[in-house]
Design an enzyme around this catalytic site. Structure first.
Site, short mmCIF file in Angstrom:
data_model
loop_
_atom_site.label_atom_id
_atom_site.label_comp_id
_atom_site.label_asym_id
_atom_site.label_seq_id
_atom_site.Cartn_x
_atom_site.Cartn_y
_atom_site.Cartn_z
N CYS A 145 12.26 0.28 -0.18
CA CYS A 145 11.76 -1.07 -0.45
C CYS A 145 10.26 -1.26 -0.22
CB CYS A 145 12.48 -2.08 0.44
SG CYS A 145 14.27 -1.93 0.52
N HIS A 200 8.32 -8.55 3.00
CA HIS A 200 8.34 -7.12 3.33
C HIS A 200 7.01 -6.45 3.02
CE1 HIS A 200 11.03 -3.28 3.64
NE2 HIS A 200 10.65 -3.73 4.82
CA CA Z 1 15.28 -1.97 -1.85
#
Ligand code: CA
Length: 456
Positions: free
Chosen positions: A71, A128
């Site tokens: 990610c 994130h």
């Molecule tokens: Ca991901």
């Protein structure tokens, strides 16, 4: 049915609007969604009519790649349009707010570049890209933020009871924080995927009259934890495997949200000049019952199943409708295309010594440019010393060291990466290996510690 760009003669279908006004941009990012888990890639047990509409009314990329198989680094590449290993955003970060744990301020984000061209922007969902206060979305070019800063989240409102990250005491506690809206904690009472869709729709309805806008709608679905409501689960009573059934429900909720976003664009009259992009941040994960077939591997791998994702774009005013594009493209090309379309002010906001790695895909989609948009695509996983590369149909995966792994695949004949040609085609392997090493030499080491090193 879709046809290949080269076969359609579709250039006649593109409106002859030579210089469209700066388009709105809507990026819809799924999380750990499998390559095979959208209708436009042949999924047969989870209907995704709204996601499919983006491909049916635009371009389906059959070889659309992200820049990392996990990610955090993937999102760092997407949001800057530059390969994240150039600036050390190479690992999934910790939530430690005292370190620069995302793309540094010495890199521009897409929101900053579009801000220079007068866009109004909002980030919704999973950030994130840093929990350091200097890296919050509104410090990185977004006018608004609604979502959470960490790398995953609970979906059910009863499970969001921590005030903020300062209350996190254990490894997965950060999935339980309340959502943030422009710096304020908010209490929500809906299913998270629905709540994020609400925020995206509300933004479009509110700002579409005020000039170009940029919505970055980053769902955490269908990333773990596997949580869905009865409304969505009831659609999949025929799926016996409980994990797959929950996954299907999570994907279906996201598809509903995509439908509502497209409807909001239609209702506001913005659809024609809005570039809508749909993709996943990496391939389907082993732990969420996703499927990447016919690709080999999962999230985290340098096989295609980790890197090649469901990917589609729709921009009626400037892109063909209902075609497949089969040459390799990158998530980096979202910024490449959007910044070029936004015009000179956005391009002038780039740091002069930091050009985009992404390219403007429009000439390739219109047929004006032939050949591959990129000389090659490259990947690095620093901790494991893995390198990978795709050039043409050749795919190289390499791991040096005491137990080296040397693999060469011909994706044109072997999409499942079963037939390792590294010995039989030694010269070709060596040539690619030299090229990927030269690329890796331009990159820098990770600039911050990885998630695995963190202790609450
Ligand atoms: Ca991901």
């Amino acid at each position: 049915a879709a046809c290949a760009v080269a076969e359609c003669g579709h250039t006649a279908t593109i409106p002859s609007q030579a210089k469209p006004t700066p388009p709105n941009l809507v990026i819809i990012l799924a999380d750990d969604l499998g390559y095979a888990d959208v209708g436009f890639n042949g999924c047969d047990d989870i209907p995704t009519p709204h996601i499919d509409r983006i491909a049916a009314e635009g371009v389906r990329f059959t070889s659309g790649y992200v820049t990392a198989a996990v990610c955090g680094p993937s999102r760092a590449g997407l949001i800057t349009g530059r390969h994240q290993d150039r600036f050390g955003s190479s690992v999934n970060p910790t939530i430690d707010p005292s370190v620069i744990n995302g793309p540094p301020r010495t890199e521009r984000t897409l929101a900053e570049l579009l801000d220079a061209a007068g866009y109004t922007s909002m980030a919704v969902g999973k950030w994130h890209l840093g929990t350091h206060p200097d890296l919050y979305p509104r410090e990185r070019g977004f006018d608004e933020f609604f979502g959470f800063l960490s790398g995953g989240h609970n979906y059910l409102p009863g499970a969001l009871e921590l005030e903020d990250l300062s209350e996190v005491k254990g490894q997965w506690d950060w999935y339980r924080t309340k959502l943030l809206h422009n710096g304020f904690r908010v209490n929500t009472d809906g299913y998270l995927t629905d709540v994020l869709s609400d925020a995206g729709v509300e933004f479009i309805e509110r700002v579409h009259r005020d000039g170009p806008f940029f919505l970055y709608l980053a769902y955490n679905a269908p990333h773990t934890p596997m949580q869905a409501t009865d409304k969505y689960l009831a659609r999949f009573a025929s799926i016996n495997n409980e994990r797959r059934r929950t996954y299907a429900a999570m994907v279906s909720a996201m598809d509903d949200g995509v439908g509502r976003v497209l409807e909001a664009l239609d209702q506001s009259g913005a659809s024609d000049n809005t570039l809508v992009v749909f993709l996943s941040d990496n391939g389907g994960a082993k732990n969420n019952a996703s499927r990447n077939r016919p690709l080999r591997g999962h999230k985290g791998d340098f096989y295609e199943g980790g890197l090649r994702v469901p990917f589609a774009m729709r921009w009626p005013a400037a892109m063909p409708r209902g075609v497949d594009y089969d040459r390799p493209v990158s998530a980096l090309d979202i910024a490449g295309t959007a910044v070029a379309a936004a015009g000179p002010k956005a391009e002038a906001a780039l740091f002069p010594d930091k050009p985009l790695d992404g390219v403007d895909l429009r000439p390739y989609l219109s047929g004006k440019a032939t050949g591959d948009p990129h000389e090659a695509l490259f990947w690095r996983r620093y901790g494991r010393q893995h390198l990978a590369m795709r050039r043409g149909d050749e795919k190289l995966i390499m791991r040096p060291g005491a137990q080296p792994r040397n693999q060469l695949f011909d994706l044109g004949n072997d999409i499942g990466e079963r037939n390792n040609l590294s010995t039989a085609q030694r010269a070709a392997f060596d040539q690619l290996a030299e090229r990927v090493r030269a690329w890796a030499d331009e990159m820098v080491p990770p600039a911050y510690p990885s998630l695995g090193s963190w202790k609450p």
